[in-house]
Design a protein around this motif. Sequence first.
Motif, PDB file in Angstrom:
ATOM      1  N   UNK A 107       0.838  -1.205   0.000  1.00 13.46           N
ATOM      2  CA  UNK A 107       0.000   0.000   0.000  1.00 13.46           C
ATOM      3  C   UNK A 107       0.870   1.251   0.000  1.00 13.46           C
ATOM      4  N   UNK A 108       1.970   1.204   0.758  1.00 16.74           N
ATOM      5  CA  UNK A 108       2.855   2.364   0.853  1.00 16.74           C
ATOM      6  C   UNK A 108       3.462   2.729  -0.499  1.00 16.74           C
ATOM      7  N   UNK A 109       3.712   1.726  -1.341  1.00 16.69           N
ATOM      8  CA  UNK A 109       4.238   2.002  -2.682  1.00 16.69           C
ATOM      9  C   UNK A 109       3.209   2.797  -3.489  1.00 16.69           C
ATOM     10  N   UNK A 110       1.959   2.372  -3.447  1.00 19.66           N
ATOM     11  CA  UNK A 110       0.903   3.079  -4.175  1.00 19.66           C
ATOM     12  C   UNK A 110       0.730   4.499  -3.641  1.00 19.66           C
ATOM     13  N   UNK A 111       0.752   4.646  -2.333  1.00 16.15           N
ATOM     14  CA  UNK A 111       0.556   5.970  -1.744  1.00 16.15           C
ATOM     15  C   UNK A 111       1.740   6.893  -2.025  1.00 16.15           C
ATOM     16  N   UNK A 112       2.940   6.328  -2.029  1.00  6.47           N
ATOM     17  CA  UNK A 112       4.123   7.132  -2.315  1.00  6.47           C
ATOM     18  C   UNK A 112       4.043   7.733  -3.715  1.00  6.47           C
ATOM     19  N   UNK A 172       5.230   7.411   6.308  1.00  9.41           N
ATOM     20  CA  UNK A 172       5.422   8.611   5.499  1.00  9.41           C
ATOM     21  C   UNK A 172       5.973   9.787   6.288  1.00  9.41           C
ATOM     22  N   UNK A 173       7.036   9.470   7.017  1.00 14.81           N
ATOM     23  CA  UNK A 173       7.915  10.525   7.469  1.00 14.81           C
ATOM     24  C   UNK A 173       8.854  10.868   6.317  1.00 14.81           C
ATOM     25  N   UNK A 174       9.049   9.885   5.415  1.00 14.51           N
ATOM     26  CA  UNK A 174       9.859  10.083   4.215  1.00 14.51           C
ATOM     27  C   UNK A 174       8.939  10.148   2.996  1.00 14.51           C
ATOM     28  N   UNK A 175       9.040  11.214   2.237  1.00 13.15           N
ATOM     29  CA  UNK A 175       8.294  11.326   0.976  1.00 13.15           C
ATOM     30  C   UNK A 175       9.235  11.249  -0.227  1.00 13.15           C
ATOM     31  N   UNK A 176      10.410  11.804  -0.085  1.00 14.35           N
ATOM     32  CA  UNK A 176      11.360  11.845  -1.193  1.00 14.35           C
ATOM     33  C   UNK A 176      12.720  11.329  -0.711  1.00 14.35           C
ATOM     34  N   UNK A 205     -11.803   0.523   4.663  1.00 15.72           N
ATOM     35  CA  UNK A 205     -11.565   0.783   3.245  1.00 15.72           C
ATOM     36  C   UNK A 205     -10.532   1.876   3.027  1.00 15.72           C
ATOM     37  N   UNK A 206      -9.770   2.164   4.087  1.00 14.61           N
ATOM     38  CA  UNK A 206      -8.713   3.155   3.985  1.00 14.61           C
ATOM     39  C   UNK A 206      -7.428   2.552   4.471  1.00 14.61           C
ATOM     40  N   UNK A 207      -6.322   3.138   4.022  1.00 14.83           N
ATOM     41  CA  UNK A 207      -5.019   2.620   4.394  1.00 14.83           C
ATOM     42  C   UNK A 207      -4.794   2.754   5.887  1.00 14.83           C
ATOM     43  N   UNK A 267      13.100   5.751  -3.966  1.00 15.69           N
ATOM     44  CA  UNK A 267      13.854   4.997  -2.972  1.00 15.69           C
ATOM     45  C   UNK A 267      12.921   4.441  -1.895  1.00 15.69           C
ATOM     46  N   UNK A 268      11.914   5.239  -1.512  1.00 21.28           N
ATOM     47  CA  UNK A 268      10.909   4.760  -0.563  1.00 21.28           C
ATOM     48  C   UNK A 268      10.142   3.593  -1.176  1.00 21.28           C
ATOM     49  N   UNK A 269       9.796   3.709  -2.461  1.00 24.40           N
ATOM     50  CA  UNK A 269       9.116   2.610  -3.163  1.00 24.40           C
ATOM     51  C   UNK A 269       9.970   1.345  -3.163  1.00 24.40           C
ATOM     52  N   UNK A 270      11.242   1.513  -3.462  1.00 24.57           N
ATOM     53  CA  UNK A 270      12.141   0.360  -3.532  1.00 24.57           C
ATOM     54  C   UNK A 270      12.262  -0.316  -2.171  1.00 24.57           C
ATOM     55  N   UNK A 271      12.373   0.477  -1.108  1.00 26.49           N
ATOM     56  CA  UNK A 271      12.493  -0.086   0.238  1.00 26.49           C
ATOM     57  C   UNK A 271      11.254  -0.901   0.600  1.00 26.49           C
ATOM     58  N   UNK A 272      10.085  -0.368   0.299  1.00 28.66           N
ATOM     59  CA  UNK A 272       8.854  -1.092   0.617  1.00 28.66           C
ATOM     60  C   UNK A 272       8.661  -2.317  -0.265  1.00 28.66           C
TER      61      UNK A 272
END
Length: 511
Positions: A179-184, A343-347, A505-507, A351-356
């Motif tokens: 889910x974090x990948x989609x939200x990022x 989501x303390x990290x946005x950018x 129905x929410x993250x 890289x956030x996507x890759x970690x998750x």
Amino acid sequence: MPTSFTNIDHLTIHLLLLAVKATPFQLLQLLNRDMAKEMQKNSMYIEQNDPEGDIRKDFLDDDGRAKRTGTWVTASAHIITAVIGSGVLSLAWAIAQLGWVAGPAVLMAFSFITYYTSTLLSDCYRSPDPVTGKRNYTYMDVVRASLGGRSVQLCGLAQYGNLIGVTIGYTITASISMVAVKRSNCFHRHGHHVKCYTSNNPLMIIFACIQIVLSQIPNFHKLSWLSILAAVMSFAYSSIGIGLSIAKVIGDGPHATTLTGTTVGVDVSASEKVWRAFQAIGDVAFAYAFSTDTLKSSPPENKSMKRATAVGVTTTTLFYIMCGVMGYLAFGNDAPGNFLTGFGFYEPFWLVDFANACIAVHLIGAYQVFCQPIFGFVEKWCNKRWPENKFITSEHGINVPCYGVYHVNSFRLVWRTAYVIVSAVLAMIFPFFNDFVGLIGAASFWPLTVYFPVEMYIARTKIRRFSFTWVWLKILIWSCFIVSLVALVGSVQGLIQSLKTYRPFQAVQEE
């Protein structure tokens, strides 16, 4: 978690241990059956081709199994690599609840207790003598040899309960990371102010479908490439988390922190402060799960294992302190429960996507390592209980392109599929990473890490009742029991509170 012992080639178990932070006591139930057959074949081959037994001495150990080649160096490496797992994700939050004084102190206390009880367990590898006695290959074998009776059943209950809890927890963690990948990506496209809510449930279903397929693969433990991949993923997301925390501290400066952690009346209420502190202790307990390698007989395994434990626990404690401290500096008292999905990290978003993504891949393999012993236990029991039942015992061959003949067992297909579905449903009901991690840690730490190792040591060494050593060890047992109990209560309370505010129905937000 305490150490364990096996006779499997140390490279094989290394690959499996790299994949998850688990004990070989849990992994052995998956591996022993097939490995025993292979060892038997190898032993027969040697016996037929070497009547004098010279080759046997070179390839077999004193118990007739494959010669052990591990040393304290390889064992230390396995301990270090095995613990770098999903437990590190919640350490920043744990430090934020406990503060600069209690946070590192709790980490150090768990480190010392884990090291001490593991050294006690190292002497139980062989019985009755710790150097020349008969080897015990699983945790339950050790308990059976040292305590016997009802303790064996209680040990099995604690072990399998822990395995079930971990499979549910891994379903939760993997889905939250996906889910974090989609939200990022949503935050990157539309801005950080957009809520970008996404339900966890569809991704839990996808994860469960993957596990249903993997659960039917025979000899799953032989997929060494998957273990290597999972090991790389584990190191990757842990290192990325530390790196992003350091970058955030350098770029934005340290956030507000306090000696006692979250502030009553500002961050939390008085009752929340207490409950969260208890839950944080459970999170730390979950992080302290490690394992050991197969050691060669000379020098004595117990001495090598104690040395490896000291090196491994010291190194991993320093790593944990780094994760917790840097995460706390980066986020302050607002540290999220999972510092890669909160989501303390946005950018940089990629890289956030890759970690998750690394977390999700890691846990796909890790789930199987934990559920295979459960599958094996139930199937073995059912085969003994109903040996004439064709639904349970019969297999049917099916030709699979590019694979060959795949043998389908109806009971295995239904039972394993049902288990994965039930674990996924429970994960959907309780999709709270931080609360569930604390619950697993609190429930498993005391019986498997403290109670059984200490009681076995007392029984084996015949310590006199009410002597100084006996009193000290009993104080350790009951003190840890109280700590685990309050951590368990805090985690249960956290689950209840999360359920009250949960919007299905929410993250899930890791606050």
